[in-house]
Design an enzyme around this catalytic site. Structure first.
Site, short mmCIF file in Angstrom:
data_model
loop_
_atom_site.label_atom_id
_atom_site.label_comp_id
_atom_site.label_asym_id
_atom_site.label_seq_id
_atom_site.Cartn_x
_atom_site.Cartn_y
_atom_site.Cartn_z
N HIS A 124 5.66 8.03 3.31
CA HIS A 124 6.08 9.03 2.06
C HIS A 124 6.42 10.08 2.39
O HIS A 124 5.64 10.77 3.57
CB HIS A 124 4.74 8.94 0.94
CG HIS A 124 4.42 7.88 0.53
ND1 HIS A 124 3.40 7.28 0.77
CD2 HIS A 124 4.80 7.17 -0.62
CE1 HIS A 124 2.89 5.96 0.10
NE2 HIS A 124 3.77 6.18 -0.90
N ASP A 155 3.42 12.56 3.02
CA ASP A 155 2.49 12.17 4.03
C ASP A 155 2.91 12.77 5.39
O ASP A 155 1.85 13.34 6.21
CB ASP A 155 2.53 10.58 4.63
CG ASP A 155 2.40 9.77 3.39
OD1 ASP A 155 1.64 10.18 2.45
OD2 ASP A 155 2.85 8.55 3.49
N GLU A 159 8.83 -1.84 -5.44
CA GLU A 159 7.70 -2.64 -5.12
C GLU A 159 6.88 -2.88 -6.48
O GLU A 159 6.57 -1.95 -7.04
CB GLU A 159 6.87 -1.62 -4.23
CG GLU A 159 5.55 -2.44 -4.10
CD GLU A 159 4.63 -1.20 -2.61
OE1 GLU A 159 5.24 -0.99 -1.97
OE2 GLU A 159 3.54 -1.42 -2.90
N ASP A 207 -6.71 -2.44 -6.90
CA ASP A 207 -5.78 -2.45 -5.60
C ASP A 207 -6.89 -1.96 -4.31
O ASP A 207 -6.94 -0.95 -3.84
CB ASP A 207 -4.97 -1.47 -5.65
CG ASP A 207 -3.80 -1.81 -4.55
OD1 ASP A 207 -3.81 -2.72 -3.99
OD2 ASP A 207 -2.84 -1.01 -4.86
N ASP A 238 -6.71 -2.88 -1.16
CA ASP A 238 -5.93 -2.57 0.01
C ASP A 238 -6.52 -2.91 1.31
O ASP A 238 -6.65 -2.16 2.38
CB ASP A 238 -5.54 -1.04 0.07
CG ASP A 238 -4.44 -0.60 -0.94
OD1 ASP A 238 -3.61 -1.60 -1.23
OD2 ASP A 238 -4.18 0.47 -1.47
#
Ligand code: XUL
Ligand code: CO
Length: 446
Positions: free
Chosen positions: A103, A106, A234, A309, A311
């Site tokens: 991103h 980030d 997404e 989520d 992950d």
């Protein structure tokens, strides 16, 4: 290479399934040819910047637990971003992964104004370009963080305030420019805030039109700058908002068709998002492929007992083999790949935990590729599926599809059935036998 990951001094090597070295690949052999491509070319795997380098290991109840020295609030943000980038590329290179994803925020600090945000990002994009050039690691996709800042709390494109739409559009333009500059293979839009918390304050129809308009502007801009990568949505059904518009592959397809974007945009399917929407990963892949919008995958899985989520790194060869099988049936990835949008557990605080996690995920995908390829190559599953539908290749099936003869209308079908002693016998779906067959491939494939 810098020396942040000092307990892993050398690049990870392939040692084969019998190796007991925990810091070696047992299945991922980048150059092994599987069918017409190498493993690396089939899987096109990527490390994500955000969970691996930007997340301090905090959760809603507790502070960060990880050793990420570049995250201190007392550091100069640009210097810290450079340190983080050097450590990230050290990790990518030692892992031997061909791609990464980021991103905008980030990799680059936001600063106090949009001008500063843009200048920071432009400067750090050049640092990133130099790391990429030196290491040979490519960019699978870039994306803009349109969900973190409080201005986006009520959405970016779907915000009730058009000035926030404009701010988001400007941010996405920057991020598409950088993604293009770095040779990104795709550009992703995940609409974490593009949804609602309550319908009592939401004009759903207006918000959908705004989202459609935003995506159209993204597609126009892609063509303006000559970006040849794929634009990806997404899907995710909820979290952080109660309901997200890009709910799953099928609803994304309906949305894309409504705004005339079905030939321009594909989907980035996340395993954990698939299960949150009540589907199997395999379903989401097969649905996207059937609609012609299969783009890329985020490989992280959920936990059957938890409804959010989590992950986690993929570790089920069975789950991933079925998904990879559908990907191969659809012809494999073009610009897409497998991104590890994965988080370590908060207690995995040793620096080399990040290696163990990715090695396990990469081996799981490599083994799943072998299983999926063997299933497709042998053709038994495909033959069984084809045989199940073979009536549709006969005269009645083609009459129905072409709207001629007996298949012209409900009336003509009624005449056909009334005028014959038609009494079709059901045939077995043979599900358990097919499931056993899949298990045999999982047991036997090397
Ligand atoms: C959130 C998620 C994101 C996207 C990129 O659930 O998956 O990390 O992949 O914004
Ligand atoms: Co994701």
């Amino acid at each position: 290479m810098t020396d942040f990951f000092t307990t892993v001094p050398e690049p990870i090597q392939f040692e084969g399934p019998d190796s007991d070295n925990p810091l070696a690949f047992r299945w991922y052999d980048a150059n092994r040819v599987v069918g017409d491509k190498t493993m690396a070319e089939h899987l096109r795997m990527a490390v994500c910047y955000w969970h691996s380098f930007n997340w301090p290991g905090n959760d809603v109840f507790g502070d960060g637990t990880f050793d990420r020295p570049w995250l201190g609030s007392d550091l100069d943000p640009m210097a810290a971003a450079r340190t983080k980038m050097a450590a990230a590329f050290e990790f990518f290179e030692k892992l031997g992964i061909p791609y990464f994803c980021f991103h905008d925020h980030d990799v680059s600090p936001t600063g106090d104004s949009f001008a500063e945000e843009t200048a920071n990002f432009t400067e750090l994009a050049e640092v990133m370009a130099a790391h990429m050039q030196r290491s040979g690691v490519g960019l699978l996709w870039g994306t803009a963080r349109l969900f973190g800042h409080p201005r986006y709390m009520a959405g970016a494109a779907t915000n009730p305030d058009p000035e926030i739409y404009a701010r988001a559009a400007a941010q996405v333009k920057n991020c598409m420019d950088v993604t293009h500059r770095l040779g990104g293979q795709n550009y992703v839009l995940w609409g974490g805030r593009e949804g609602y918390e309550t319908l009592l304050n939401t004009d759903l129809a207006k918000e959908l039109d705004q989202l459609g308009r935003f995506l159209s502007q993204v597609v126009e801009y892609k063509h303006d700058i000559g970006f040849e990568g794929t634009i990806l949505l997404e899907p995710k059904p909820q979290e952080p908002t109660k309901h997200q518009y890009d709910y799953d592959s099928q609803s994304c397809f309906a949305f894309l068709q409504r705004y005339g974007l079905q030939d321009e945009v594909k989907v980035n399917i996340e395993v954990n998002h698939a299960t949150l929407s009540g589907h199997d990963f395999q379903h989401e892949i097969a649905m996207a492929a059937a609609c012609g919008i299969l783009g890329s995958v985020d490989a992280n899985r959920g936990d059957d007992r938890l409804g959010w989520d989590t992950d986690q790194f993929p570790n089920s060869v069975e789950e991933m083999s079925l998904g990879v099988y559908e990907i191969l049936r659809a012809g494999g990835f073009t610009t897409g790949g497998f991104n590890f949008d994965t988080k370590l557990r908060r207690m995995s605080i040793a620096r080399d935990d990040l290696f163990h996690a990715h090695i396990g995920g990469m081996d799981t995908l490599a083994r799943s590729l072998l299983v999926a390829h063997a299933m497709l190559e042998d053709g038994v599953l495909e033959q069984r599926r084809t045989r199940r539908y073979e009536g549709w290749d006969g005269p009645l099936g083609s009459d129905i599809h072409s709207g001629t003869g007996r298949g012209a209308s409900l009336g003509s079908l009624h005449d056909f059935v009334s005028g014959s002693d038609l009494d079709p016998a059901p045939t077995s779906g043979r599900q358990e036998e097919l499931e056993n067959l899949v298990n045999r491939y999982i047991e036997q494939t090397r």
